[in-house]
Enzyme design. Structure first.
Site, PDB file in Angstrom:
ATOM      1  N   GLN A 312     -22.905  11.206 -17.134  1.00  0.00           N
ATOM      2  CA  GLN A 312     -22.565  10.740 -15.791  1.00  0.00           C
ATOM      3  C   GLN A 312     -22.100  11.921 -14.945  1.00  0.00           C
ATOM      4  O   GLN A 312     -21.518  12.885 -15.462  1.00  0.00           O
ATOM      5  CB  GLN A 312     -21.506   9.641 -15.843  1.00  0.00           C
ATOM      6  CG  GLN A 312     -20.109  10.060 -16.239  1.00  0.00           C
ATOM      7  CD  GLN A 312     -19.171   8.860 -16.393  1.00  0.00           C
ATOM      8  OE1 GLN A 312     -19.469   7.920 -17.140  1.00  0.00           O
ATOM      9  NE2 GLN A 312     -18.051   8.892 -15.689  1.00  0.00           N
ATOM     10  N   THR A 341       3.725  27.723  -9.276  1.00  0.00           N
ATOM     11  CA  THR A 341       2.952  28.734  -9.994  1.00  0.00           C
ATOM     12  C   THR A 341       1.887  29.391  -9.136  1.00  0.00           C
ATOM     13  O   THR A 341       1.628  30.590  -9.260  1.00  0.00           O
ATOM     14  CB  THR A 341       2.294  28.094 -11.235  1.00  0.00           C
ATOM     15  OG1 THR A 341       3.305  27.503 -12.048  1.00  0.00           O
ATOM     16  CG2 THR A 341       1.539  29.130 -12.052  1.00  0.00           C
ATOM     17  N   GLU A 381       5.348  27.791  -1.687  1.00  0.00           N
ATOM     18  CA  GLU A 381       6.733  28.058  -2.070  1.00  0.00           C
ATOM     19  C   GLU A 381       6.967  29.561  -2.215  1.00  0.00           C
ATOM     20  O   GLU A 381       6.760  30.104  -3.283  1.00  0.00           O
ATOM     21  CB  GLU A 381       7.063  27.321  -3.371  1.00  0.00           C
ATOM     22  CG  GLU A 381       6.809  25.835  -3.258  1.00  0.00           C
ATOM     23  CD  GLU A 381       7.124  25.082  -4.530  1.00  0.00           C
ATOM     24  OE1 GLU A 381       7.873  25.627  -5.384  1.00  0.00           O
ATOM     25  OE2 GLU A 381       6.632  23.961  -4.672  1.00  0.00           O
ATOM     26  N   MET A 447      11.426  18.804  -0.107  1.00  0.00           N
ATOM     27  CA  MET A 447      11.744  18.823  -1.538  1.00  0.00           C
ATOM     28  C   MET A 447      13.258  18.833  -1.757  1.00  0.00           C
ATOM     29  O   MET A 447      13.862  19.840  -2.142  1.00  0.00           O
ATOM     30  CB  MET A 447      11.062  20.010  -2.209  1.00  0.00           C
ATOM     31  CG  MET A 447       9.541  19.901  -2.162  1.00  0.00           C
ATOM     32  SD  MET A 447       8.673  21.219  -3.053  1.00  0.00           S
ATOM     33  CE  MET A 447       8.900  22.605  -1.925  1.00  0.00           C
ATOM     34  N   THR A 448      13.874  17.679  -1.534  1.00  0.00           N
ATOM     35  CA  THR A 448      15.325  17.536  -1.595  1.00  0.00           C
ATOM     36  C   THR A 448      15.805  17.331  -3.031  1.00  0.00           C
ATOM     37  O   THR A 448      16.431  16.318  -3.366  1.00  0.00           O
ATOM     38  CB  THR A 448      15.782  16.391  -0.680  1.00  0.00           C
ATOM     39  OG1 THR A 448      14.941  15.241  -0.915  1.00  0.00           O
ATOM     40  CG2 THR A 448      15.654  16.770   0.774  1.00  0.00           C
TER      41      THR A 448
END
Length: 606
Positions: A312, A341, A381, A447-448
């Site tokens: 498939q 990363t 980040e 991002m708390t």
């Protein structure tokens, strides 16, 4: 931390003290004394941020608090958080929320607001007495009622009952809260909640009110799931409820797309971020091609119940996500690139943002899976700051990258970004133009979490995801409220901000002190990484023993952990709604229990 891919909100010991502290408080000797102090952390000319801190300086617990003050004509509160703020002319009153009214001796709590005008507060009163701690009324608030029991559960209703609270002058009534929101006020110790949705999870608490209209602390939470239900998703409302699905989770964690169905979580979310695509040579690329589109699933592992075949054209996570969307058409899926990363590639990408955006669209629109993805999420980040590596692309790079992505993807795709929650003065939120970039993005995943952890091996112990500041917090500005307030001050609309929740805890070992602020000798043992453990493990191995700043902590043996529970998530969701935020997101699905306790708490809370 998003394990091997997510950044620490900040590793350095910070920072500057809050500016503009007004001397409205001083120590007092009375057993029930308390103080209220005012500060102005920021002023942007056309408005300002105000902050009150209430501290119990006495020897007995305060069960609730009310701060009153006067503003001169022309100065007003425009929005507030962590307290219910009302006004009568120029007189302002702030009452505690259901989750932050109780203050043990020595404890403190802060609430804040955005204001208009240039005036300062005057005539401060705390619980009817002076704010300098010389007099606080002695009328005690009621105790917490017993944790409610649930019976007579049907598709659409449940009967709740609880043991009575006590009060020195008598209990007047009880507020029944569903997911942290009041649904009824009764004078008895039972209530039947109706109009519920079949096959849905709910969480109930109860709070007593005395004859002086003082509210006491909330009871323990009772989880209830109504009977019946189908695979059809319940209405999700207008709030975003987004979870990260990790590409590598199909290996050691043995967590697959089908788990979203068996846990009930798929019916309670609106969006999935698939994490992570890589950023190499200034371009977006698929990271693990085997997990993404080649891994074969058997019939019992597959969302559709049909086994993959060898020939498939699409298998793996992408095909499972396609099957999930067929079963739950309301879910949108975004491809998230970067993370802790892979953020080192963004600097080169920003140097030719147009080429980067074209490469990302080519990945998202690959003919083999073009129907799977509804947008792109960038997890850089951190722009013009340090994460795993340091970026020096300048404060404008993030805005340039965001603009290029919007231009390439157009209005029909979602374009979002996960960003730092460092609310400190001169911190990561000040390093890049997040205010300017917001116009090109549908929302920010703020991002708390990961504010504190065993990356500081000696401690002090502190909750990794504090909703608010608290006395003794190791770094100023390292909390959700300060981060959200800073983003709002930069002009980011509230509806474009999502509050972050971690489905894991961070912990230390060698800790003797139960309360936050203790010393440690290193990271507590974790299943996959020292200092980190999933909620589904911690809820049993180290149950919560206390709460602070809107989140929970636990001390068991010599280990000390902090993490969110269904109860603290309910409080955070109430806060997010009161702030007008666009919703919430979490990292990540596999940390939850097999029946999706934390996802249910987010869904119910929003």
């Amino acid at each position: 931390m998003r394990f091997r891919h997510k950044a620490v909100a900040g590793l350095a010991t910070l920072l500057l003290p809050l500016a503009g502290l007004v001397g409205l408080a001083s120590p007092a000797q009375a057993a029930t004394s308390a103080t209220a102090t005012y500060a102005k952390p920021s002023d942007w000319g056309t408005g300002f941020e105000g902050k009150w801190t209430v501290k119990n300086t006495g020897t007995t617990t305060i069960s609730s608090w009310t701060v009153e003050w006067d503003f001169p004509s022309g100065t007003s509160v425009t929005s507030a958080w962590d307290a219910d703020v009302t006004s009568a002319g120029t007189h302002w009153t702030a009452k505690n929320k259901s989750w932050n009214g109780s203050l043990a001796p020595g404890a403190s709590v802060s609430f804040g607001f955005n204001g208009a005008g240039t005036g300062s507060p005057s005539n401060c009163k705390l619980n009817g007495g002076s704010c300098d701690g010389t007099s606080v009324p002695g009328d005690a608030a009621p105790t917490a009622p017993g944790t409610p029991t649930a019976s007579e559960i049907t598709n659409t209703s449940v009967k709740l009952a609880w043991s009575a609270a006590t009060d020195d002058k008598g209990v007047k009534n009880y507020d029944v809260l569903r997911g942290g929101t009041k649904v009824a006020t009764v004078t008895t110790t039972s209530y039947t909640d109706t109009g519920l949705t079949a096959g849905t999870d709910y969480s109930y608490t109860v709070q007593a009110r005395d004859t002086a209209d003082q509210t006491g602390p909330v009871s323990g939470a009772r989880a209830v799931r109504t009977t019946g239900g189908t695979t059809d998703p319940p209405p999700t409302g207008d709030k975003v409820k987004l979870g990260y699905f990790t590409e590598w989770g199909v290996y050691g964690r043995n967590y697959h797309v089908k788990n979203l169905v068996t846990s009930g979580s798929a019916a309670k979310i609106t969006h999935i971020n698939y994490a992570f695509g890589n950023v190499k040579n200034g371009q977006c690329t698929v990271d693990d091609t085997y997990a993404a589109y080649d891994k074969a699933y058997t019939a019992d592992q597959s969302v559709s119940g049909t086994a993959d075949t060898w020939d498939q054209p699409l298998r793996g996570n992408f095909n499972q996500l396609r099957q999930l969307k067929a079963k739950y058409p309301h879910i949108k899926v975004l491809y998230s690139f970067g993370g802790w990363t892979y953020s080192g590639g963004f600097g080169q990408a920003a140097a030719n943002a147009t080429a980067f955006a074209k490469s990302c669209k080519a990945v998202v629109e690959d003919p083999r899976w073009a129907d799977v993805f509804d947008g792109i999420d960038i997890d850089w980040e951190y722009p013009n700051a340090c994460g795993l590596t340091c970026d020096t692309s300048g404060p404008a790079a993030f805005r340039t990258l965001s603009q290029a992505l919007r231009t390439e993807f157009g209005a029909n795709y979602l374009v979002t970004a996960a960003i730092t929650a460092d609310g400190s003065s001169g911190g990561k939120l000040d390093a890049a133009d997040y205010g300017g970039a917001a116009q090109y993005l549908d929302w920010y995943n703020v991002m708390t979490y990961d504010y504190f952890g065993a990356f500081d091996k000696d401690g002090p112990t502190a909750p990794h995801s504090p909703l608010t500041s608290y006395a003794g917090i190791p770094a100023a500005g390292f909390n959700s409220a300060d981060a959200i307030a800073k983003l709002k001050a930069k002009g980011v609309p509230s509806a474009k901000l999502l509050l972050g929740i971690g489905f894991y805890g961070r912990g230390w070992t060698g800790v003797t002190q139960s309360a936050p602020g203790g010393t440690a000798t290193g990271a507590a043992p974790g299943t996959y990484e020292a200092g980190i453990e999933d909620y589904k493990v911690l809820k049993n191995s180290c149950p919560a023993t206390g709460t602070i700043a809107g989140t929970a902590y636990a001390h068991c043996g010599t280990n000390w952990w902090s993490y969110d529970t269904p109860s603290t998530i309910a409080g955070k969701m109430t806060w997010a709604k009161n702030q007008g935020l666009g919703g919430a997101f979490f990292w990540e699905f596999s940390g939850d229990t097999s029946n999706g306790e934390l996802v249910s708490a987010i869904n119910s809370g929003l």
